[in-house]
Scaffold this motif. Structure first.
Motif, PDB file in Angstrom:
ATOM      1  N   ALA A  78       0.833  -1.205   0.000  1.00 49.25           N
ATOM      2  CA  ALA A  78       0.000   0.000   0.000  1.00 49.25           C
ATOM      3  C   ALA A  78       0.863   1.248   0.000  1.00 49.25           C
ATOM      4  N   ILE A  79       1.904   1.268   0.795  1.00 46.73           N
ATOM      5  CA  ILE A  79       2.806   2.422   0.846  1.00 46.73           C
ATOM      6  C   ILE A  79       3.520   2.590  -0.487  1.00 46.73           C
ATOM      7  N   SER A  80       3.933   1.487  -1.089  1.00 48.02           N
ATOM      8  CA  SER A  80       4.609   1.546  -2.387  1.00 48.02           C
ATOM      9  C   SER A  80       3.668   2.072  -3.465  1.00 48.02           C
ATOM     10  N   ALA A  81       2.415   1.652  -3.423  1.00 51.11           N
ATOM     11  CA  ALA A  81       1.445   2.110  -4.413  1.00 51.11           C
ATOM     12  C   ALA A  81       1.185   3.601  -4.268  1.00 51.11           C
ATOM     13  N   ILE A  82       1.085   4.098  -3.048  1.00 52.39           N
ATOM     14  CA  ILE A  82       0.866   5.536  -2.811  1.00 52.39           C
ATOM     15  C   ILE A  82       2.076   6.332  -3.279  1.00 52.39           C
ATOM     16  N   ALA A  83       3.272   5.851  -2.974  1.00 55.03           N
ATOM     17  CA  ALA A  83       4.482   6.551  -3.397  1.00 55.03           C
ATOM     18  C   ALA A  83       4.589   6.597  -4.915  1.00 55.03           C
ATOM     19  N   ALA A  84       4.236   5.502  -5.591  1.00 59.42           N
ATOM     20  CA  ALA A  84       4.286   5.473  -7.056  1.00 59.42           C
ATOM     21  C   ALA A  84       3.257   6.420  -7.650  1.00 59.42           C
ATOM     22  N   ALA A  85       2.078   6.493  -7.055  1.00 63.47           N
ATOM     23  CA  ALA A  85       1.041   7.395  -7.558  1.00 63.47           C
ATOM     24  C   ALA A  85       1.470   8.856  -7.396  1.00 63.47           C
ATOM     25  N   LEU A  86       2.073   9.182  -6.279  1.00 65.30           N
ATOM     26  CA  LEU A  86       2.549  10.556  -6.068  1.00 65.30           C
ATOM     27  C   LEU A  86       3.678  10.913  -7.028  1.00 65.30           C
ATOM     28  N   ALA A  87       4.561   9.973  -7.277  1.00 57.18           N
ATOM     29  CA  ALA A  87       5.661  10.222  -8.206  1.00 57.18           C
ATOM     30  C   ALA A  87       5.139  10.411  -9.618  1.00 57.18           C
ATOM     31  N   ALA A  88       4.150   9.621 -10.011  1.00 56.95           N
ATOM     32  CA  ALA A  88       3.587   9.743 -11.354  1.00 56.95           C
ATOM     33  C   ALA A  88       2.789  11.037 -11.492  1.00 56.95           C
ATOM     34  N   ALA A  89       2.170  11.504 -10.422  1.00 61.14           N
ATOM     35  CA  ALA A  89       1.384  12.740 -10.478  1.00 61.14           C
ATOM     36  C   ALA A  89       2.277  13.947 -10.762  1.00 61.14           C
ATOM     37  N   GLY A  90       3.527  13.873 -10.387  1.00 61.02           N
ATOM     38  CA  GLY A  90       4.446  14.975 -10.651  1.00 61.02           C
ATOM     39  C   GLY A  90       4.811  15.096 -12.116  1.00 61.02           C
ATOM     40  N   CYS A  91       4.579  14.072 -12.902  1.00 62.87           N
ATOM     41  CA  CYS A  91       4.921  14.085 -14.317  1.00 62.87           C
ATOM     42  C   CYS A  91       3.770  14.563 -15.197  1.00 62.87           C
TER      43      CYS A  91
END
Length: 82
Positions: free
Chosen positions: A11-24
């Motif tokens: 769950a933490i990994s999925a949230i971190a990936a979503a936040l990183a992708a939102a920056g792009c």
């Protein structure tokens, strides 16, 4: 216990990936209505505010008589106060 830890880590990994992708993701804002190349398009007015407006010069002026100024702020001795 191990499966709970794995689920939390996922769950933490999925949230971190979503936040990183939102920056792009590029953001788009509408600057003016209509065609930007249209010279008759209405746009907001331009304002000017000086960055140094409250500036006052702090260059020293002619020196004041230091002895007199020093005596005015010095504590009074007991002999002078009587």
């Amino acid at each position: 216990m191990s499966s709970q830890f794995s689920a939390k880590l996922f769950a933490i990994s999925a949230i971190a990936a979503a936040l990183a992708a939102a920056g792009c993701v590029p953001t788009t804002t509408q600057i003016a209505s209509g065609d930007p190349a249209d010279p008759a398009a209405r746009v907001a007015g331009v304002g000017y505010r000086s960055t140094i407006a409250p500036y006052t010069s702090l260059r020293p002026s002619t020196p004041a008589p230091w002895r007199e100024r020093n005596e005015n702020v010095a504590p009074k001795s007991q002999q002078e106060s009587q």
